[in-house]
Design a protein around this motif. Structure first.
Motif, short mmCIF file in Angstrom:
data_model
loop_
_atom_site.label_atom_id
_atom_site.label_comp_id
_atom_site.label_asym_id
_atom_site.label_seq_id
_atom_site.Cartn_x
_atom_site.Cartn_y
_atom_site.Cartn_z
N LEU A 47 -22.38 2.06 78.51
CA LEU A 47 -23.60 2.79 78.17
C LEU A 47 -23.34 4.09 78.87
CD1 LEU A 47 -26.22 1.98 76.62
CD2 LEU A 47 -27.30 1.57 78.67
N TYR A 48 -22.74 4.09 80.01
CA TYR A 48 -22.86 5.21 80.74
C TYR A 48 -21.71 6.18 80.05
CZ TYR A 48 -21.20 8.52 84.31
OH TYR A 48 -20.77 9.56 84.99
N PHE A 49 -20.65 5.47 79.52
CA PHE A 49 -19.51 6.49 78.82
C PHE A 49 -20.27 7.11 77.62
CE2 PHE A 49 -16.24 6.86 75.72
CZ PHE A 49 -15.24 7.66 76.60
N VAL A 50 -20.90 6.25 77.15
CA VAL A 50 -21.53 6.94 75.88
C VAL A 50 -22.38 8.12 75.90
CG1 VAL A 50 -22.98 6.16 73.71
CG2 VAL A 50 -21.12 4.87 74.21
N PHE A 51 -23.51 7.61 77.02
CA PHE A 51 -24.38 8.78 77.21
C PHE A 51 -23.92 9.70 77.98
CE2 PHE A 51 -27.71 6.29 75.23
CZ PHE A 51 -28.74 7.05 74.84
N ALA A 52 -22.80 10.03 78.82
CA ALA A 52 -22.34 11.00 79.34
C ALA A 52 -21.94 12.14 78.52
CB ALA A 52 -21.21 10.69 80.00
N PHE A 53 -21.79 11.96 77.06
CA PHE A 53 -21.41 12.97 76.25
C PHE A 53 -22.37 13.54 75.66
CE2 PHE A 53 -17.45 10.65 76.25
CZ PHE A 53 -16.48 11.54 76.31
N VAL A 54 -23.76 13.17 75.80
CA VAL A 54 -24.79 13.71 75.43
C VAL A 54 -25.02 15.14 76.15
CG1 VAL A 54 -27.41 13.77 74.96
CG2 VAL A 54 -26.10 11.70 74.60
N PRO A 55 -25.12 15.17 77.48
CA PRO A 55 -25.06 16.48 78.12
C PRO A 55 -23.84 17.30 77.92
CG PRO A 55 -25.25 14.65 79.87
CD PRO A 55 -25.29 13.91 78.42
N ILE A 56 -22.75 16.67 77.63
CA ILE A 56 -21.67 17.45 77.14
C ILE A 56 -21.72 18.39 75.80
CG2 ILE A 56 -19.19 17.24 76.29
CD1 ILE A 56 -18.80 15.23 78.50
N PHE A 57 -22.36 17.67 74.87
CA PHE A 57 -22.69 17.91 73.39
C PHE A 57 -23.82 19.13 73.65
CE2 PHE A 57 -26.06 17.88 70.17
CZ PHE A 57 -25.12 18.19 69.00
N LEU A 58 -24.65 18.95 74.76
CA LEU A 58 -25.72 19.95 74.94
C LEU A 58 -25.11 21.45 75.49
CD1 LEU A 58 -28.72 18.02 75.99
CD2 LEU A 58 -28.31 18.70 73.68
N ALA A 59 -24.47 20.97 76.48
CA ALA A 59 -23.61 22.30 76.97
C ALA A 59 -22.92 23.07 76.20
CB ALA A 59 -23.15 21.96 78.22
N TYR A 60 -21.89 22.19 75.39
CA TYR A 60 -21.01 23.02 74.38
C TYR A 60 -22.04 23.64 73.33
CZ TYR A 60 -17.03 24.25 71.99
OH TYR A 60 -15.93 24.84 71.50
N SER A 61 -22.92 23.07 72.88
CA SER A 61 -23.98 23.56 71.82
C SER A 61 -24.34 25.06 72.40
CB SER A 61 -24.94 22.87 71.49
OG SER A 61 -24.74 21.55 70.73
N ALA A 62 -24.81 25.02 73.59
CA ALA A 62 -25.11 26.30 74.18
C ALA A 62 -24.48 27.52 73.86
CB ALA A 62 -25.57 25.99 75.77
N THR A 63 -23.16 27.24 74.15
CA THR A 63 -22.25 28.36 73.95
C THR A 63 -21.93 28.94 72.48
OG1 THR A 63 -20.40 26.83 73.69
CG2 THR A 63 -20.70 27.71 75.80
N LEU A 64 -22.42 28.04 71.52
CA LEU A 64 -22.71 28.31 69.82
C LEU A 64 -23.77 29.21 69.89
CD1 LEU A 64 -21.24 25.16 68.07
CD2 LEU A 64 -20.06 27.15 69.26
N ILE A 65 -25.11 28.74 70.48
CA ILE A 65 -26.32 29.43 70.22
C ILE A 65 -26.41 30.84 70.67
CG2 ILE A 65 -28.81 29.25 71.02
CD1 ILE A 65 -28.54 26.19 70.97
N ASP A 66 -25.67 30.83 71.94
CA ASP A 66 -25.82 32.36 72.45
C ASP A 66 -24.55 32.46 73.27
OD1 ASP A 66 -26.26 34.66 73.45
OD2 ASP A 66 -28.31 34.26 73.96
N PRO A 67 -23.59 32.93 72.78
CA PRO A 67 -22.17 32.98 73.21
C PRO A 67 -21.92 33.95 74.46
CG PRO A 67 -21.86 33.09 70.81
CD PRO A 67 -23.29 33.04 70.95
N LYS A 68 -22.96 34.91 74.04
CA LYS A 68 -22.72 36.09 75.28
C LYS A 68 -23.27 35.68 76.72
CE LYS A 68 -22.61 40.20 76.99
NZ LYS A 68 -22.20 39.53 78.29
N VAL A 69 -24.58 35.17 76.45
CA VAL A 69 -25.37 34.69 77.79
C VAL A 69 -24.86 33.41 78.50
CG1 VAL A 69 -27.38 33.98 78.45
CG2 VAL A 69 -27.63 35.77 76.81
N PHE A 70 -24.44 32.33 77.57
CA PHE A 70 -23.73 31.45 77.98
C PHE A 70 -22.19 31.50 78.66
CE2 PHE A 70 -27.22 29.53 75.92
CZ PHE A 70 -27.99 29.05 77.10
#
Length: 484
Positions: A269-292
């Protein structure tokens, strides 16, 4: 608005802790919840102990910078650790019916080994709990919009966690972990759904990461890239097996089967859920590449909190910071309880307080939890390492000193006290000397320490036999030689 929700949530947590403390009647209840925990709670407490500040803030930031190969230690090594511990260590340790992992070293070897191991394992917790305390300060600072200083936040956070851990022990930790796991999962999934809408779905993020080369897991190149990679993976995978909190979760289960299943399920369960914050942080770089993009260079731990505060509705913010606080508090309470219990059971009981009644022991454990909390707070206030570094370094001590005596003791009949002592000495000395005088950039010091530790175990356990045999073959050398 946000801060009030957080305050309510914290009060609720303390309430559960106080409620749980009514079930604590003796030291066994305090340490292993009287060995009554059912499967869902064992799974939740295994998951929640590991799902801490570094999973949400540390791993996600590391992934955005270094890609998949940068996070081999955690979640890959970390979840493997729980699965290996569940399959190969839980059944044997559960049957021994011990209170702490230190007790194992005493039963299998002797007092000296118990003492050294207890100290090593306790030291390894300093960095881990400090990382949680630092993160608590960070969260209070963010949800209050900067009104609460980070150091003040660290004091408040420590006080709350100490409160319920001191009274309820493992019972309150376990019940709260169950609640906190539910909040973490709901909060993280809700936000993942919201964010994936903004970035054109999960597939889009994955293909973007793929194109940027972030999904390359195995290192490219020769042994100079493989050795550090293996070193990082093994540190967490094996170094955290001889930890009191992992041991406590396995042995608090109501039976052996539950101990095994709970650890393995919690790890997956830990392994699967650890990828949720990874997904979110990487999405941030797509939403606002400059700021992030700038944030990643300056303070990568802030990527995720900033994304949530600036790009999601209030509900999502409440859920995220609720989930983050849950994650941090569940890890902090577990890592405060574990070393304090070991100190009382494996050091004080033998040297200072031999004839303690059970009630005195319980009171002493609570006092030690409080004291250790103070030490950790001081350490966190004076440390400059990032959350991820604090956690990763925590396991090196136990990897080079405690893992080999535990594994060989369980699975190799000929392992003996001399072997354990030689293993500890060679493991620690080689590791420390490599840290101080690195012979090469390629060899991770903890990997060298682990190899020497195995060598020491074999040497110490087999050498006396070999010398004895030699003595029997050449009896004229030893006229007074007596066999055992």
């Amino acid at each position: 608005m946000l801060i009030w929700f957080v305050v309510l949530y914290l009060l609720f947590s303390v309430g559960i802790g106080v409620y749980a403390s009514r079930r604590v009647h003796n030291s066994r209840d305090f340490v292993v919840a009287g060995r009554h925990l059912p499967f869902p709670i064992v799974m939740a407490t295994v998951f929640a102990t590991w799902f801490g500040a570094e999973t949400v803030l540390g791993i996600s930031a590391t992934f955005v910078k270094e890609g998949m190969s940068g996070i081999v230690a955690d979640p890959f090594g970390a979840s493997m650790c729980l699965i290996i511990a569940g399959l190969f260590f839980a059944p044997l340790l559960y049957r021994m019916n011990l209170l702490t992992i230190g007790d194992y070293y005493r039963q299998r070897y002797n007092r000296v080994v118990e003492l050294i191991m207890t100290i090593c394992i306790m030291i390894s917790y300093l960095g881990w709990v400090s990382a949680q305390v630092t993160a608590l300060g960070l969260v209070f600072n963010m949800v209050s919009g900067g009104a609460i200083e980070q150091t003040t936040g660290m004091y408040i956070g420590t006080a709350i966690v100490l409160g319920y851990t001191m009274f309820g022990g493992m019972w309150s930790v376990a019940l709260l972990d169950f609640v906190q796991m539910t909040v973490i999962m709901a909060g993280m999934l809700l936000i993942a759904v919201l964010i994936s809408g903004e970035v054109g779905g999960v597939g889009n993020v994955v293909s973007h990461a793929q194109a940027a080369g972030k999904l390359q897991f195995f290192p490219q190149g020769g042994y100079e890239t493989w050795l550090p990679f293996i070193g990082a993976g093994i540190t967490m995978m094996l170094g955290s097996i001889p930890q009191q909190d992992v041991f406590q979760r396995m042995t608090s289960a109501k039976d052996e089967k539950t101990a095994v299943r709970g650890s393995v399920a919690g790890g997956m369960l830990y392994f699967v859920f650890a990828f949720v914050p990874i997904f979110l942080a990487y999405s941030a770089t797509l939403i606002d590449p400059k700021v992030f993009g700038d944030l990643i260079e300056t303070d990568s731990q802030m990527v995720l909190p900033n994304l949530i505060l600036n790009h999601t509705p209030q509900v999502a913010q409440v859920f995220f910071f609720g989930a983050l606080l849950s994650a941090i508090m569940s890890t902090a309470s577990a890592t405060l309880l574990a070393p304090s219990v070991m100190f009382t059971e494996n050091i004080l009981k033998h040297f200072a307080l031999r004839h303690m009644s059970d009630q005195q022991m319980l009171r002493t454990m609570r006092i030690i939890v409080l004291t250790f909390g103070g030490v950790v707070l001081w350490f966190a206030l004076h440390s400059n390492a990032s959350i991820f570094e604090m956690v990763e370094n925590a396991y090196k001590v136990t990897l080079v000193a405690a893992f080999v005596p535990l594994a060989f003791g369980l699975y190799w009949k000929r392992a003996n006290t001399q072997g354990a002592l030689v293993s500890i000495v060679l493991g620690v000395v080689s590791w420390v000397s490599m840290e101080l005088f690195p012979l090469s950039e390629i060899w991770p010091p903890q990997l060298v320490g682990l190899m020497f530790s195995v060598f020491g175990m074999l040497l110490g356990s087999l050498l006396p036999d070999m010398l004895g045999k030699y003595g029997h073959e050449h009896p004229h050398h030893h006229p007074h030689h007596q066999t055992d």
